[in-house]
Motif scaffolding. Structure first.
Motif, PDB file in Angstrom:
ATOM      1  N   VAL A   1      62.184 -29.769  -2.361  1.00 10.95           N
ATOM      2  CA  VAL A   1      62.011 -30.833  -1.386  1.00 10.95           C
ATOM      3  C   VAL A   1      61.246 -30.296  -0.180  1.00 10.95           C
ATOM      4  N   VAL A   2      60.257 -31.055   0.283  1.00  9.38           N
ATOM      5  CA  VAL A   2      59.571 -30.744   1.538  1.00  9.38           C
ATOM      6  C   VAL A   2      59.753 -31.924   2.481  1.00  9.38           C
ATOM      7  N   ALA A   3      59.474 -31.728   3.742  1.00  7.61           N
ATOM      8  CA  ALA A   3      59.570 -32.816   4.707  1.00  7.61           C
ATOM      9  C   ALA A   3      58.328 -33.694   4.638  1.00  7.61           C
ATOM     10  N   GLY A   4      58.434 -34.914   5.225  1.00  7.02           N
ATOM     11  CA  GLY A   4      57.300 -35.826   5.249  1.00  7.02           C
ATOM     12  C   GLY A   4      57.205 -36.721   4.040  1.00  7.02           C
ATOM     13  N   ILE A   5      58.273 -36.788   3.215  1.00  8.07           N
ATOM     14  CA  ILE A   5      58.235 -37.596   1.995  1.00  8.07           C
ATOM     15  C   ILE A   5      59.434 -38.544   1.958  1.00  8.07           C
ATOM     16  N   SER A   6      59.455 -39.397   0.936  1.00  7.96           N
ATOM     17  CA  SER A   6      60.468 -40.448   0.818  1.00  7.96           C
ATOM     18  C   SER A   6      61.884 -39.893   0.716  1.00  7.96           C
ATOM     19  N   VAL A   7      62.782 -40.498   1.503  1.00  9.26           N
ATOM     20  CA  VAL A   7      64.196 -40.143   1.497  1.00  9.26           C
ATOM     21  C   VAL A   7      64.955 -41.298   2.105  1.00  9.26           C
ATOM     22  N   ALA A   8      66.241 -41.427   1.809  1.00 13.52           N
ATOM     23  CA  ALA A   8      67.046 -42.469   2.448  1.00 13.52           C
ATOM     24  C   ALA A   8      68.494 -42.370   2.006  1.00 13.52           C
ATOM     25  N   HIS A   9      69.339 -42.996   2.809  1.00 10.95           N
ATOM     26  CA  HIS A   9      70.734 -43.236   2.437  1.00 10.95           C
ATOM     27  C   HIS A   9      70.760 -44.099   1.182  1.00 10.95           C
ATOM     28  N   GLU A  10      71.822 -43.990   0.411  1.00 10.35           N
ATOM     29  CA  GLU A  10      71.917 -44.729  -0.845  1.00 10.35           C
ATOM     30  C   GLU A  10      71.847 -46.237  -0.664  1.00 10.35           C
TER      31      GLU A  10
END
Length: 367
Positions: free
Chosen positions: A145-154
């Protein structure tokens, strides 16, 4: 150079009253533009933000510092009743009236598709091929995983992972890796529970329980009454021990500390939706009413002492829905200056928390 005290005092003298009026008048969610008669009637509740920056004349910024009033719809003074006219000066200090759309949190709103191609700077540590792959796959599952990409709470659509951090709180293990983003991306705008799953990619990009990369560790609650000042929209998650990560931001590279964002600073970011973009800080003491839910007109929060960032050419938007949580980085150095969280639908400007405020409140530092 610090903002002159007299300008800050002038902003504070008028800003709170004008923003309260804008809140009562529903300036954040009111339909614009209005017919002239309706706009005149609503003129007393037209201000959605107040900042300090350069006065604009004939579409260009001058060298003159001023208090800047941001309105949803600008009208000629001749149409306004005296009580609705914004002051041309405050104790001899210049003011400016700027027409622009109000801002909304850009994470758990409708997520827009990215442009087909992203302009990228030269890679710093990773090879050009790796950098290109990281950005092109910013809405996909990426390991490490790197920063600056898609992520979110479920329970959230999609946002952006800002950077990786370590805790500075007494008693915490400084060797643990934390992931930083917005409250409204990681903590579902105060609704989440500590320990909830954080996914990469976010659910809007196909993320599921199999894509767990972290659990919610802590967040700063956002007061959503339009009157209580908020300084940050931020949360951190604890990376799972079996998830490999690289301490760098996609296309930007590793981060070497943080500094205060100041007016005139050229900045950059990489986000889930628009990828790599650049802008300039126009206001470093920006107070704004921000819509926290595009479908709930009553969900408005007041954010103070923010950074206002305008997009610069050749980019058309500094950020769009899904870019919330992007790290704002000094373009001249690899230092974090802000945490992006809001903007209008057009993306012509964005709002970011001062990174120093985020670090102090959450007791973290970037790695």
């Amino acid at each position: 150079m610090p903002i002159p005290t007299d300008l800050l005092q002038a902003k504070q003298a008028f800003g709170p009253r004008l923003l309260r009026a804008g809140l009562r008048g529903g300036v954040v969610t009111a339909r614009r533009p209005l017919r002239v008669s309706a706009a005149v009637a609503a003129a007393g509740a037209n201000v959605h933000a107040v900042g300090v920056g350069k006065k604009i004349v004939a579409g260009k910024a001058t060298r003159q510092n001023c208090v800047r009033f941001y309105v949803a719809q600008k009208l000629p003074p001749s149409l306004l009743a005296p009580r609705d006219r914004l002051p041309e000066t405050i104790d001899g200090l210049a003011t400016d009236v700027i027409e622009t759309a109000p801002a909304f949190a850009l994470g758990n709103t409708v997520v827009k598709k990215p442009p087909s191609k992203t302009t990228r700077p030269a890679a710093k540590r990773r090879s050009a091929t790796q950098q290109e792959g990281c950005s092109e796959a910013r809405q996909s599952r990426q390991r490490p995983v790197v920063a600056g990409i898609s992520v979110a709470h479920e329970d959230v659509t999609a946002g952006t992972l800002a950077c990786f951090c370590r805790s500075t709180r007494g008693g915490d293990d400084p060797g643990q890796v934390l992931a930083l983003s917005n409250n409204h991306v990681f903590a579902d705008t105060n609704r989440a529970l500590i320990g909830d799953d954080l996914l990469q990619p976010g659910p809007a990009d196909g993320g599921s329980v199999e894509d767990r990369v972290a659990t919610l560790q802590r967040f700063q609650e956002i007061v959503i009454d339009g009157q209580t000042p908020n300084r940050i929209d931020a949360a951190v998650g604890l990376m799972l021990p079996d998830i490999e990560s690289e301490a760098e931001v996609c296309t930007i590279g590793p981060i070497s500390g943080a500094e205060r964002g100041v007016e005139g600073m050229e900045v950059r970011k990489h986000g889930r939706t628009t990828g790599y973009t650049e802008g300039v800080i126009t206001d470093e003491s920006y107070d704004a009413l921000v819509g926290m839910d595009a479908f709930d007109p009553s969900a408005v929060a007041l954010f103070v002492e923010q950074l206002r960032i305008e997009v610069t050419a050749p980019y058309s938007a500094i950020g769009l829905g899904g870019d919330s949580g992007s790290l704002i980085v000094n373009r001249a150095a690899a230092r974090a200056v802000g945490l992006f969280f809001a903007g209008p639908q057009s993306g012509v400007y964005g709002i970011a928390n001062q990174m120093n405020d985020v670090m102090e409140s959450l007791e973290i530092e970037p790695i």
